[in-house]
Design a protein around this motif. Sequence first.
Motif, PDB file in Angstrom:
ATOM      1  N   ALA A  47     -66.028 -41.373 -22.132  1.00  0.00           N
ATOM      2  CA  ALA A  47     -66.303 -41.133 -23.551  1.00  0.00           C
ATOM      3  C   ALA A  47     -66.182 -39.657 -23.894  1.00  0.00           C
ATOM      4  N   TYR A  48     -66.421 -38.782 -22.892  1.00  0.00           N
ATOM      5  CA  TYR A  48     -66.315 -37.336 -23.095  1.00  0.00           C
ATOM      6  C   TYR A  48     -65.016 -36.775 -22.537  1.00  0.00           C
ATOM      7  N   THR A  49     -64.622 -37.234 -21.329  1.00  0.00           N
ATOM      8  CA  THR A  49     -63.428 -36.664 -20.697  1.00  0.00           C
ATOM      9  C   THR A  49     -62.132 -37.119 -21.365  1.00  0.00           C
ATOM     10  N   GLN A  50     -62.177 -38.282 -22.045  1.00  0.00           N
ATOM     11  CA  GLN A  50     -60.972 -38.800 -22.692  1.00  0.00           C
ATOM     12  C   GLN A  50     -61.197 -39.085 -24.181  1.00  0.00           C
ATOM     13  N   ALA A  51     -62.155 -38.389 -24.766  1.00  0.00           N
ATOM     14  CA  ALA A  51     -62.507 -38.616 -26.174  1.00  0.00           C
ATOM     15  C   ALA A  51     -61.274 -38.562 -27.068  1.00  0.00           C
ATOM     16  N   ASP A  52     -61.076 -39.649 -27.855  1.00  0.00           N
ATOM     17  CA  ASP A  52     -59.900 -39.711 -28.728  1.00  0.00           C
ATOM     18  C   ASP A  52     -60.247 -40.119 -30.158  1.00  0.00           C
ATOM     19  N   GLY A  53     -61.548 -40.363 -30.416  1.00  0.00           N
ATOM     20  CA  GLY A  53     -61.945 -40.764 -31.760  1.00  0.00           C
ATOM     21  C   GLY A  53     -61.560 -42.182 -32.124  1.00  0.00           C
ATOM     22  N   MET A  54     -60.980 -42.910 -31.181  1.00  0.00           N
ATOM     23  CA  MET A  54     -60.526 -44.277 -31.438  1.00  0.00           C
ATOM     24  C   MET A  54     -61.289 -45.274 -30.562  1.00  0.00           C
ATOM     25  N   ASP A  55     -61.021 -45.251 -29.260  1.00  0.00           N
ATOM     26  CA  ASP A  55     -61.683 -46.144 -28.310  1.00  0.00           C
ATOM     27  C   ASP A  55     -62.714 -45.403 -27.463  1.00  0.00           C
ATOM     28  N   TYR A  56     -62.437 -44.138 -27.184  1.00  0.00           N
ATOM     29  CA  TYR A  56     -63.346 -43.317 -26.374  1.00  0.00           C
ATOM     30  C   TYR A  56     -64.257 -42.516 -27.298  1.00  0.00           C
ATOM     31  N   VAL A  57     -65.396 -43.102 -27.624  1.00  0.00           N
ATOM     32  CA  VAL A  57     -66.354 -42.498 -28.553  1.00  0.00           C
ATOM     33  C   VAL A  57     -67.768 -42.675 -27.995  1.00  0.00           C
ATOM     34  N   PRO A  58     -68.521 -41.607 -27.726  1.00  0.00           N
ATOM     35  CA  PRO A  58     -69.877 -41.749 -27.183  1.00  0.00           C
ATOM     36  C   PRO A  58     -70.805 -42.494 -28.137  1.00  0.00           C
ATOM     37  N   MET A  59     -71.556 -43.464 -27.618  1.00  0.00           N
ATOM     38  CA  MET A  59     -72.542 -44.191 -28.405  1.00  0.00           C
ATOM     39  C   MET A  59     -73.816 -44.355 -27.584  1.00  0.00           C
ATOM     40  N   SER A  60     -74.936 -44.590 -28.240  1.00  0.00           N
ATOM     41  CA  SER A  60     -76.218 -44.762 -27.557  1.00  0.00           C
ATOM     42  C   SER A  60     -76.214 -46.055 -26.745  1.00  0.00           C
ATOM     43  N   TRP A  61     -77.041 -46.101 -25.686  1.00  0.00           N
ATOM     44  CA  TRP A  61     -77.048 -47.267 -24.802  1.00  0.00           C
ATOM     45  C   TRP A  61     -77.523 -48.533 -25.510  1.00  0.00           C
ATOM     46  N   TRP A  62     -78.503 -48.388 -26.443  1.00  0.00           N
ATOM     47  CA  TRP A  62     -79.018 -49.585 -27.108  1.00  0.00           C
ATOM     48  C   TRP A  62     -77.963 -50.189 -28.022  1.00  0.00           C
ATOM     49  N   LYS A  63     -77.169 -49.313 -28.650  1.00  0.00           N
ATOM     50  CA  LYS A  63     -76.089 -49.820 -29.491  1.00  0.00           C
ATOM     51  C   LYS A  63     -75.013 -50.459 -28.614  1.00  0.00           C
ATOM     52  N   GLY A  64     -74.715 -49.812 -27.480  1.00  0.00           N
ATOM     53  CA  GLY A  64     -73.742 -50.378 -26.550  1.00  0.00           C
ATOM     54  C   GLY A  64     -74.186 -51.723 -26.012  1.00  0.00           C
ATOM     55  N   SER A  65     -75.498 -51.872 -25.767  1.00  0.00           N
ATOM     56  CA  SER A  65     -76.024 -53.140 -25.253  1.00  0.00           C
ATOM     57  C   SER A  65     -75.842 -54.268 -26.254  1.00  0.00           C
ATOM     58  N   LEU A  66     -76.145 -53.991 -27.521  1.00  0.00           N
ATOM     59  CA  LEU A  66     -75.996 -55.023 -28.556  1.00  0.00           C
ATOM     60  C   LEU A  66     -74.531 -55.356 -28.798  1.00  0.00           C
ATOM     61  N   ILE A  67     -73.665 -54.343 -28.751  1.00  0.00           N
ATOM     62  CA  ILE A  67     -72.232 -54.591 -28.901  1.00  0.00           C
ATOM     63  C   ILE A  67     -71.718 -55.431 -27.735  1.00  0.00           C
ATOM     64  N   GLN A  68     -72.144 -55.071 -26.513  1.00  0.00           N
ATOM     65  CA  GLN A  68     -71.741 -55.831 -25.324  1.00  0.00           C
ATOM     66  C   GLN A  68     -72.221 -57.271 -25.420  1.00  0.00           C
ATOM     67  N   LEU A  69     -73.462 -57.462 -25.872  1.00  0.00           N
ATOM     68  CA  LEU A  69     -73.997 -58.820 -26.001  1.00  0.00           C
ATOM     69  C   LEU A  69     -73.160 -59.641 -26.966  1.00  0.00           C
ATOM     70  N   LEU A  70     -72.818 -59.058 -28.090  1.00  0.00           N
ATOM     71  CA  LEU A  70     -72.041 -59.804 -29.081  1.00  0.00           C
ATOM     72  C   LEU A  70     -70.605 -60.008 -28.606  1.00  0.00           C
ATOM     73  N   ASN A  71     -70.048 -58.993 -27.915  1.00  0.00           N
ATOM     74  CA  ASN A  71     -68.696 -59.126 -27.372  1.00  0.00           C
ATOM     75  C   ASN A  71     -68.590 -60.300 -26.402  1.00  0.00           C
ATOM     76  N   ILE A  72     -69.587 -60.423 -25.518  1.00  0.00           N
ATOM     77  CA  ILE A  72     -69.506 -61.441 -24.466  1.00  0.00           C
ATOM     78  C   ILE A  72     -70.086 -62.782 -24.900  1.00  0.00           C
ATOM     79  N   ALA A  73     -70.888 -62.765 -25.979  1.00  0.00           N
ATOM     80  CA  ALA A  73     -71.604 -63.988 -26.351  1.00  0.00           C
ATOM     81  C   ALA A  73     -70.918 -64.746 -27.475  1.00  0.00           C
ATOM     82  N   GLY A  74     -71.083 -64.256 -28.703  1.00  0.00           N
ATOM     83  CA  GLY A  74     -70.596 -65.047 -29.824  1.00  0.00           C
ATOM     84  C   GLY A  74     -71.264 -66.412 -29.819  1.00  0.00           C
ATOM     85  N   LEU A  75     -70.464 -67.458 -29.932  1.00  0.00           N
ATOM     86  CA  LEU A  75     -71.007 -68.816 -29.876  1.00  0.00           C
ATOM     87  C   LEU A  75     -70.901 -69.422 -28.476  1.00  0.00           C
ATOM     88  N   GLY A  76     -70.381 -68.644 -27.512  1.00  0.00           N
ATOM     89  CA  GLY A  76     -70.211 -69.161 -26.159  1.00  0.00           C
ATOM     90  C   GLY A  76     -71.478 -69.716 -25.533  1.00  0.00           C
TER      91      GLY A  76
END
Length: 478
Positions: free
Chosen positions: A36-65
Amino acid sequence: MLTFFAALFLLIVGYLVYSKFVERVFVIDDSQKTPAYTQADGMDYVPMSWWKGSLIQLLNIAGLGPIFGAVSGALYGPVAFIWIVVGCIFAGAVHDYFSGMLSLRHGGAQYPTLVGRYLGKGMKAAINVVSIILMILVAAAFTAGPAQLIAQITPLSFMAALVAVFAYFLLAAVLPVNKVIGKIYPVFGAILIFMAIAIAAALLFGSKPIPNLTFENLHPGELPIWPLLMVTISCGAISGFHSTQSPIVARTMKKESEGRKIFYGAMIAEGVIALIWAAAGMTFFGGTGGLQAALASGGPAGVVNEISTSLLGTLGGILAILGVIILPITTGDTALRSSRMMLTEMASKWVDAEKKNVVLIFTVIVATPMFFLSTIDYTFLWRYVGWTNQVVAAVMLWTAVSYLLKEGKAHWIAGVPAMFMTAVVCTYIFYAPEGFAMDYQVSLLIGAVLTVLVGAIYVWQIVRHKQLKLKELTVHSA
């Protein structure tokens, strides 16, 4: 009800205890700067807080599955609780942790790149195709349902709703990760959690007891537990789709120690959600026979809607609509984003992946077959998602095994579930109607033979790596 509480307790203990063991085996290093820091590009490599990352990961992997899969898996009875707990703690969460952390260690690399690094270029080429096909199938399968519901409750036609959904897909896939996904996904993740907690509370205080454990197969259609249950309930136990999603969040992490909370933790949360919905499916309709009838008449979406509105009233109806529309859409957009990231990584030698027109072109390339497939029968698509999904999961676990062998670490934490999932997919493809539709006993035999062969290769690799380590020690001592 005692079984439900025991399963819930074990999932929590699994996170508190086994996740720390897995983390110690991997060995984290917070002194290393993350991509997120070594390859920061403002597109995919963007630093975010762990709690936000956790909720994003949960929704990414879960959905209706973990909802649809768990409701369908509930047809087998309380034995589904065992698979959710054991699969989640020892297979799914380990799978997700290594897919995310290996991506983090290798500059935010996509799943096929990791496979190529540890299992060879031939496997990488094959898995590139398989994983992109999987994401196209998942996105298509999870898009038609929401579009149909939108068409029912709004003046829009099905095709107009489908176009609107894909317009959002394109927007979410080409904009920086913190602009759409980073802002709205935490909210949707919270809705998913609240929906599960509300259903759990209604079940616990309801008049119908949640059934306790029995090893009897209660499936009304008398379908065998092995290996069908392990494919029916994938999200909530182990799902290869997760390995294609983890790099999205790996590219936003601030430090390595966040991985346990983000990757292992999100999988445990998904297991809890699956546990709740499996219990709801078994309980609400008075047994697996009633659940089968409900699934036959309204499908998983109809079952979720009936349970939600009956147990939670108006609030349940709102949650059901939000769930059936929003959650699968959020699975589709990240599937499209991951597909775009994989294609650009594959073509990085010839094109500049940071150019906006390149991002848009590759997004459209994978969105086109997604759109076409979303117009055909959902159940037809879903039959092929299950096996493909678990093949990807098995390959990711073998990737983790190869990494651990090379590092001289406890490879068995990935090796045992890798062997198990290999047995699942080798048996399933010969027995399932979308596979070779062979006799069950014959399928068991073929699956066992193939698994033994893979196991022999695994043992050979263990011996080989031990010999290499011994040779290195001999050279150093000399």
